[in-house]
Design an enzyme around this catalytic site. Structure first.
Site, PDB file in Angstrom:
ATOM      1  N   SER A   1       5.930   6.680   5.494  1.00  0.00           N
ATOM      2  CA  SER A   1       5.319   6.916   4.184  1.00  0.00           C
ATOM      3  C   SER A   1       5.510   5.687   3.311  1.00  0.00           C
ATOM      4  CB  SER A   1       5.985   8.119   3.515  1.00  0.00           C
ATOM      5  OG  SER A   1       5.563   8.241   2.171  1.00  0.00           O
TER       6      SER A   1
ATOM      7  N   TYR B   1      15.115  11.469   0.991  1.00  0.00           N
ATOM      8  CA  TYR B   1      13.915  11.394   1.823  1.00  0.00           C
ATOM      9  C   TYR B   1      13.331   9.989   1.890  1.00  0.00           C
ATOM     10  CZ  TYR B   1       9.168  12.201   3.506  1.00  0.00           C
ATOM     11  OH  TYR B   1       7.983  12.136   4.209  1.00  0.00           O
TER      12      TYR B   1
END
Length: 249
Positions: free
Chosen positions: A150, A172
């Site tokens: 990401s 994350y």
């Protein structure tokens, strides 16, 4: 029909494994690869959701099979590798399984246990699975390793476009930075072997990970990973990209 049925077996087909493939982006990657002619292993730890996903994909006429797989468990990963070996090997690995670790994630408030649990899935899990299947990939004709990352893991974009790459995330987002770094190291080690190793970002996709707040569909998010999984032998390795092209690590 049993989820591991091999009735649609074709010896000339290439085999792909997608981890965390029972829903969301992983499911759409599995579906997309199957539509491109791959026999696809649907990797997932939840037996019911895995079987449901396999049944749904087969109802669409796709050649898939279930792979019981918990990426945080060495025994489960070894068993999955043995299953793939028994079916003839592996050509493409898509490391998709991931968790967020819950929000909020202010660095001053997260616990060590929270951080370690997400690292175990999002980073160590990738290493576990990749290393377990790497002998099969080394024997494949056009092997590919694709890591689902990401742009929230891009240190460059986090610094230059902080508002555009999500909220403060001390768990994350850093795991995706770590995954990007691991991708580079695999690409360096495997240079010249024919195994292309790349990472991609699906964009802001509506999935369970973000409470379905995303603006893109899982099918749209899967597109970049289908492209990376089917790169020509002359294609790049050690890159990070999204639908707009190469992105900074």
């Amino acid at each position: 029909m049993p989820e591991n049925s091999n009735e649609n077996s074709n010896e000339n087909k290439r085999t792909a494994l997608v981890t965390g493939a029972n829903k969301g982006i992983g499911y759409e990657i599995a579906a997309g690869l199957a539509r491109l002619g791959f026999r696809v292993g649907v990797g997932a730890r939840d037996a019911v959701r895995r079987a449901d996903a396999v049944d749904k994909l087969r109802a669409d006429g796709l050649d898939v099979f279930g792979v019981p797989l918990d990426v945080t468990d060495d025994v489960s990963v070894a068993a999955a590798a043995a299953q793939l070996q028994a079916r003839g090997g592996l050509d493409v690995l898509v490391n998709n399984a991931a968790i967020t670790g819950g929000m909020p994630q202010d660095p001053s408030k997260v616990s060590a246990e929270q951080v370690l649990s997400v690292v175990d899935t999002n980073v160590v899990g990738v290493i576990r699975v990749t290393n377990a299947v790497l002998p099969m990939l080394r024997r494949a004709t056009s092997p590919r390793i694709v890591n689902v990352s990401s742009t929230v893991g891009s240190l460059t974009l986090q610094t230059a476009q902080a508002a555009a790459v999500g909220p403060v995330s001390a768990v994350y987002s850093p795991t995706k930075s770590y995954l990007n770094a691991v991708t580079v190291q695999y690409a360096k080690e495997l240079a010249g072997t024919g195994i292309l190793v790349n990472a991609g970002c699906p964009g802001f996709v509506a999935t369970d990970l973000n409470g379905h707040q995303g603006t893109r569909t899982p099918e749209q998010g899967a597109a970049v990973f289908l492209a990376l999984a089917t790169l020509p032998d002359s294609g790049p390795t050690g890159t990070f990209r999204d639908e707009d092209g190469i992105q900074p690590w």
